[in-house]
Design an enzyme around this catalytic site. Structure first.
Site, mmCIF file in Angstrom:
data_model
loop_
_atom_site.group_PDB
_atom_site.id
_atom_site.type_symbol
_atom_site.label_atom_id
_atom_site.label_comp_id
_atom_site.label_asym_id
_atom_site.label_seq_id
_atom_site.Cartn_x
_atom_site.Cartn_y
_atom_site.Cartn_z
ATOM 1 N N HIS A 163 55.892 133.321 43.240
ATOM 2 C CA HIS A 163 55.647 133.090 42.630
ATOM 3 C C HIS A 163 55.094 133.395 41.460
ATOM 4 O O HIS A 163 53.920 133.419 41.343
ATOM 5 C CB HIS A 163 54.610 131.931 43.336
ATOM 6 C CG HIS A 163 54.747 130.101 42.456
ATOM 7 N ND1 HIS A 163 54.284 129.182 42.783
ATOM 8 C CD2 HIS A 163 54.103 130.418 40.851
ATOM 9 C CE1 HIS A 163 54.202 128.514 41.818
ATOM 10 N NE2 HIS A 163 53.878 129.211 40.344
ATOM 11 N N ASN A 166 58.923 129.225 33.364
ATOM 12 C CA ASN A 166 58.073 127.920 31.912
ATOM 13 C C ASN A 166 57.752 129.295 30.878
ATOM 14 O O ASN A 166 56.617 129.291 30.905
ATOM 15 C CB ASN A 166 57.428 127.369 32.097
ATOM 16 C CG ASN A 166 56.104 128.155 32.649
ATOM 17 O OD1 ASN A 166 56.429 129.251 33.720
ATOM 18 N ND2 ASN A 166 54.478 128.276 32.897
ATOM 19 N N HIS A 223 46.300 134.295 30.965
ATOM 20 C CA HIS A 223 45.678 133.167 29.776
ATOM 21 C C HIS A 223 44.594 134.303 29.377
ATOM 22 O O HIS A 223 44.118 135.247 30.274
ATOM 23 C CB HIS A 223 44.734 132.488 30.426
ATOM 24 C CG HIS A 223 46.232 130.882 30.899
ATOM 25 N ND1 HIS A 223 47.404 130.620 30.154
ATOM 26 C CD2 HIS A 223 45.966 129.922 32.096
ATOM 27 C CE1 HIS A 223 47.581 129.805 31.325
ATOM 28 N NE2 HIS A 223 47.107 129.725 32.724
ATOM 29 N N ASP A 264 50.729 132.623 42.372
ATOM 30 C CA ASP A 264 50.369 131.839 41.088
ATOM 31 C C ASP A 264 49.878 132.560 40.318
ATOM 32 O O ASP A 264 49.115 131.823 39.351
ATOM 33 C CB ASP A 264 50.115 130.871 41.851
ATOM 34 C CG ASP A 264 50.478 129.500 40.793
ATOM 35 O OD1 ASP A 264 51.456 130.086 39.423
ATOM 36 O OD2 ASP A 264 49.726 127.828 40.818
HETATM 37 ZN ZN LIG Z 1 53.302 125.519 39.730
#
Ligand SMILES: [Zn+2]
Length: 425
Positions: free
Chosen positions: A59, A93, A309, A305
């Site tokens: 992830h 994404n 940013h 995860d």
């Molecule tokens: Zn997520």
């Protein structure tokens, strides 16, 4: 360097620690035993350092294409290399979204050019993560670089859409990797709906927004018996639901992130945006359930995860900042320091959740044996260091762990046979 003898390794493999030497020839493990004669091989004396299969992160957000100001395939995978990872799986994404064959082939090309570790990707479940139209699942899973389907970043809201996706995944023997978030339960919150939110007059994110969708998905799995994996579990209810489904024999798995395993809402300081992630840091009760779930192997995967940013994007109020923190480079030292050294979780469980656990979910090879390509990482458990911004390999620095002192410094990563000394670099 592809030919060498690792002397005095403390190897963890298949649940067992052993003191041993490891001979690597042309990148492949030739022999694992004590007291191997070096012949004319270069010798690396590990002096008892921990050796394990290198880690697998299922992830990761690499942000390329589309968000290269946050991270690139190169900087993200370099963070992974320095964190002891050998394989990572990117989320879909990106921009364009990883939902068609052209984007996937372009990604594959970029990975061949810039990747520092083995890199795979998920295809989106629905086009542009909009939840309206399925991608061409059969065509996309045909590409070796695609290992499953995920709309991570968003939950699939429509029950019918998720049912259709699971049915197809079942036919293709592929996996749905689910970011579970019921948007009807969201009210614009930024942290967990708990003590800290109340005290600071912030809108909270409730636990039901996660576990309601997990419950819905598991009902669909009961119908189609497809492979299903829950991303970033954060609530005690989700752990219980997953445990129940596993007892029924369904092929379902789940992951927890290092930050959810280490921190709770009580650790949030000064409403800092580096404590803002989705799902949010939850209560102590939820944290205990995650630790328990990891220990009883309901949760078999630790996944970062990793969500970079840019500095200016996080340099705002907690309400306005984007969700997410980086995680690849220091996952192991943090887990070792906060969970193993505090006797909350065994070293074996942590290593399994970083290697064989994720390998089983996505059917990756994860062997440390004679004849296998050497993919190993080497750690010095006793050496401490402080996480500093200047040492980050990521393009971004959004982590609440800056300034933290950790044990379990990574010494080297052996990637597809090549010995990479990370202390010299
Ligand atoms: Zn997520």
């Amino acid at each position: 360097m592809n030919n060498y003898l690792l002397k005095n390794a403390y190897l963890y493999n298949q649940g067992i620690f052993q003191k041993t030497d490891i001979l690597v020839k042309d990148g492949y493990i030739e022999e694992i035993s004590s007291n191997i004669e070096n012949g004319d091989m270069p010798v690396i004396d590990l002096q008892g350092k921990l050796v394990s299969h290198n880690f697998i992160d299922i992830h990761t957000h690499l942000r390329e294409p589309g968000f290269e100001h946050k991270e690139t395939i190169h900087t993200g995978s370099l963070s992974a290399l320095y964190g002891g990872y050998g394989t990572i799986v990117a989320m879909a994404n990106t921009n364009p979204c990883m939902d068609d064959i052209e984007t996937v082939l372009d990604f594959k090309h970029r990975v061949e050019q810039d990747g520092c570790v083995n890199i795979y990707t998920y295809s989106a479940i629905t086009q542009n993560l909009q939840g309206q139209k399925l991608v061409d699942m059969a065509r996309l899973i045909d590409e070796d670089i695609v290992v499953g389907f995920s709309d991570d970043g968003k939950g699939v809201q429509s029950d019918e859409m998720m049912e259709l996706a699971m049915q197809l995944a079942s036919n293709l023997d592929s996996i749905i990797v689910a970011h579970c978030e019921d948007e009807s339960e969201l009210h614009g919150g930024c942290i967990h709906e708990g003590r800290y939110a109340k005290e600071h007059h912030l809108i909270g994110i409730n636990s039901a927004s996660e576990y309601k969708q997990v419950a819905r998905d598991l009902e669909i799995v009961r119908q189609y018996h497809n492979r299903y994996h829950v991303c970033h579990i954060s609530t005690k209810e989700t752990v219980a639901l997953l445990n129940e489904a596993q007892k029924e024999g369904l092929s379902v798995s789940g992951e927890a992130s290092p930050h959810h395993l280490i921190l709770t809402e009580d650790n949030i300081k000064d409403c800092h945006p580096n404590f803002k992630m989705n799902p949010p840091l939850r209560s102590q009760e939820d944290h205990q359930a995650l630790i328990q779930g990891l220990n009883d192997r309901t949760i078999t995967v630790i996944a970062t995860d990793h969500a970079p940013h840019a500095r200016d994007e996080k340099n705002t109020s907690i309400q306005n900042a984007p969700f997410g923190i980086i995680g690849l480079q220091h996952a192991f030292p943090l887990l070792y320091t906060y969970l193993v050294k505090k006797n909350l979780v065994s070293l074996e469980t942590i290593l399994d959740a970083l290697t064989v656990g994720p390998a089983q979910v996505l059917h990756f090879d994860c062997q440390v044996q004679t004849g296998s390509l050497a993919n190993l990482c080497i750690f010095d458990l006793d050496q401490s260091f402080t996480i500093e911004e200047k040492d980050l390999k990521s393009k971004s620095a959004n982590t609440p762990f800056l300034g933290t002192t950790c044990y379990g410094r990574i010494f080297a990563n052996i990637m597809n046979g090549e010995f990479i000394n990370l202390e010299e670099k």
